[in-house]
Design an enzyme around this catalytic site. Structure first.
Site, PDB file in Angstrom:
ATOM      1  N   ASP A 134     -41.358 -64.926  -3.958  1.00  0.00           N
ATOM      2  CA  ASP A 134     -40.300 -65.045  -2.950  1.00  0.00           C
ATOM      3  C   ASP A 134     -40.491 -66.282  -2.076  1.00  0.00           C
ATOM      4  O   ASP A 134     -39.593 -66.653  -1.324  1.00  0.00           O
ATOM      5  CB  ASP A 134     -40.378 -63.823  -2.013  1.00  0.00           C
ATOM      6  CG  ASP A 134     -39.219 -62.876  -2.202  1.00  0.00           C
ATOM      7  OD1 ASP A 134     -38.166 -63.335  -2.692  1.00  0.00           O
ATOM      8  OD2 ASP A 134     -39.365 -61.695  -1.869  1.00  0.00           O
ATOM      9  N   GLN A 145     -39.085 -55.954  -2.136  1.00  0.00           N
ATOM     10  CA  GLN A 145     -37.675 -56.060  -1.749  1.00  0.00           C
ATOM     11  C   GLN A 145     -37.500 -55.775  -0.263  1.00  0.00           C
ATOM     12  O   GLN A 145     -38.040 -54.813   0.267  1.00  0.00           O
ATOM     13  CB  GLN A 145     -36.848 -55.072  -2.601  1.00  0.00           C
ATOM     14  CG  GLN A 145     -35.355 -55.161  -2.401  1.00  0.00           C
ATOM     15  CD  GLN A 145     -34.742 -56.469  -2.897  1.00  0.00           C
ATOM     16  OE1 GLN A 145     -35.268 -57.128  -3.800  1.00  0.00           O
ATOM     17  NE2 GLN A 145     -33.630 -56.858  -2.302  1.00  0.00           N
ATOM     18  N   LYS A 167     -32.539 -57.661 -11.154  1.00  0.00           N
ATOM     19  CA  LYS A 167     -33.714 -58.499 -11.351  1.00  0.00           C
ATOM     20  C   LYS A 167     -34.487 -58.036 -12.586  1.00  0.00           C
ATOM     21  O   LYS A 167     -34.914 -58.843 -13.407  1.00  0.00           O
ATOM     22  CB  LYS A 167     -34.633 -58.442 -10.109  1.00  0.00           C
ATOM     23  CG  LYS A 167     -34.099 -59.218  -8.919  1.00  0.00           C
ATOM     24  CD  LYS A 167     -34.859 -58.926  -7.642  1.00  0.00           C
ATOM     25  CE  LYS A 167     -34.171 -59.616  -6.454  1.00  0.00           C
ATOM     26  NZ  LYS A 167     -34.732 -59.281  -5.147  1.00  0.00           N
TER      27      LYS A 167
END
Ligand code: GUN
Length: 281
Positions: free
Chosen positions: A118, A95, A51
């Site tokens: 997200d 995460q 990422k």
């Protein structure tokens, strides 16, 4: 046909690079993405590294905050509150999975919904399910774009989703409903998964069971999207038996090189959108 996720991702990232460059000349600053990683889970570390690398390539400011496994929950929550107030941070991603002593729900709900790249905050989940503008979770967004690249008109198609997670299955359902698909969402207690799949024009498999979907589960002309990434003795495999199913399906994503690269491109796209929204209010 094999759906090339790497190619689609590269095209999207190229577009984003141009957008970021234009934003830079307009605002004299670029979008910023901060990723919080807790612990040493090897796949998570790889995802986060990828990422970060991709963010830098399109010109997004990228920051990774890596905490040890035993970090107190409060430290993480306080950091998120600080990032919420920081204008240089357009998007925040924590995460998953998190260690057991950290409450995932609290963490997600502490992120400002306007920085929730997200799309997991209840505000974004609610907006998506009500059909309003929202940040859409990256993996289902990637799947959706790959499906739309393959077939523009999804009106009346029967989609079968395997797996009911918040990260994939549930938002995928909403995206396909918006396209007028008839959606069946299946899970571990579904009675006859094979029979459900056999009726599908579109299958999205996201359960983490290596090679679960077999050739005799798939209708000819089906589009098969494989979200699974399973480590096995014979390497990385998806939730679909690719060698078998690719002989039957109209279109199928490989693992690796299918959904994975799109997920990252969608994360970057969400970061750019959050930056733009923050400046248009
Ligand atoms: N872990 C695996 N996939 C994801 C994702 O899409 N977002 C976050 N935050 N964690 C993940």
């Amino acid at each position: 046909m094999i759906i090339d996720g790497k190619k689609a991702s590269a095209a999207l990232r190229e577009e984003l690079k141009e957008k970021v460059s234009k934003l830079k000349s307009t605002y004299n600053t670029v979008p910023g993405l901060t990723v919080i990683l807790v612990g040493e889970d090897p796949p998570s570390k790889i995802y986060v590294k990828n990422k970060e690398k991709s963010a830098v390539e399109v010109g997004i400011n990228s920051e990774v905050i890596h905490y040890p496994d035993n970090i107190e929950e409060k430290v993480v929550l306080d950091k998120i509150k600080e990032l919420n107030k920081n204008d240089k941070v357009s998007g925040i991603l924590v995460q998953l999975p998190l260690p057991k002593h950290i409450d995932k729900r609290k963490v997600i709900e502490t992120i400002d919904p306007s920085k929730d790249v997200d799309g997991l905050h209840p505000v974004n989940v609610g907006n998506l399910s009500s059909g309003y503008d929202s940040t859409i979770p990256c993996t289902p967004m990637g799947c959706y774009l790959l499906i739309k690249n393959t077939e523009k008109n999804l009106n009346g198609k029967h989609a079968v989703i395997i797996g009911r997670s918040n990260l994939n299955g549930k938002p995928m359902t909403q995206l396909l409903l918006k396209e007028n698909c008839t959606v069946t969402i299946t899970h571990s207690k579904t009675k006859d998964l094979k029979a459900e799949c056999k009726r599908a024009d579109i299958i999205v498999a996201a359960v983490g069971k290596p090679k679960l979907v077999k050739a005799d589960w798939v209708k000819k002309d089906a589009i098969v999207i494989d979200v699974g990434i399973n480590k096995t003795d014979s390497g990385l495999v998806g939730d679909v038996d690719f060698d078998e199913v690719s002989k039957i399906a109209k279109a199928i994503t490989p693992v690796p090189g299918g959904v994975g690269p799109m997920t990252i491109a969608c994360l970057l796209s969400n970061t750019v959108e959050c930056f733009k929204r923050a400046r248009s209010n």
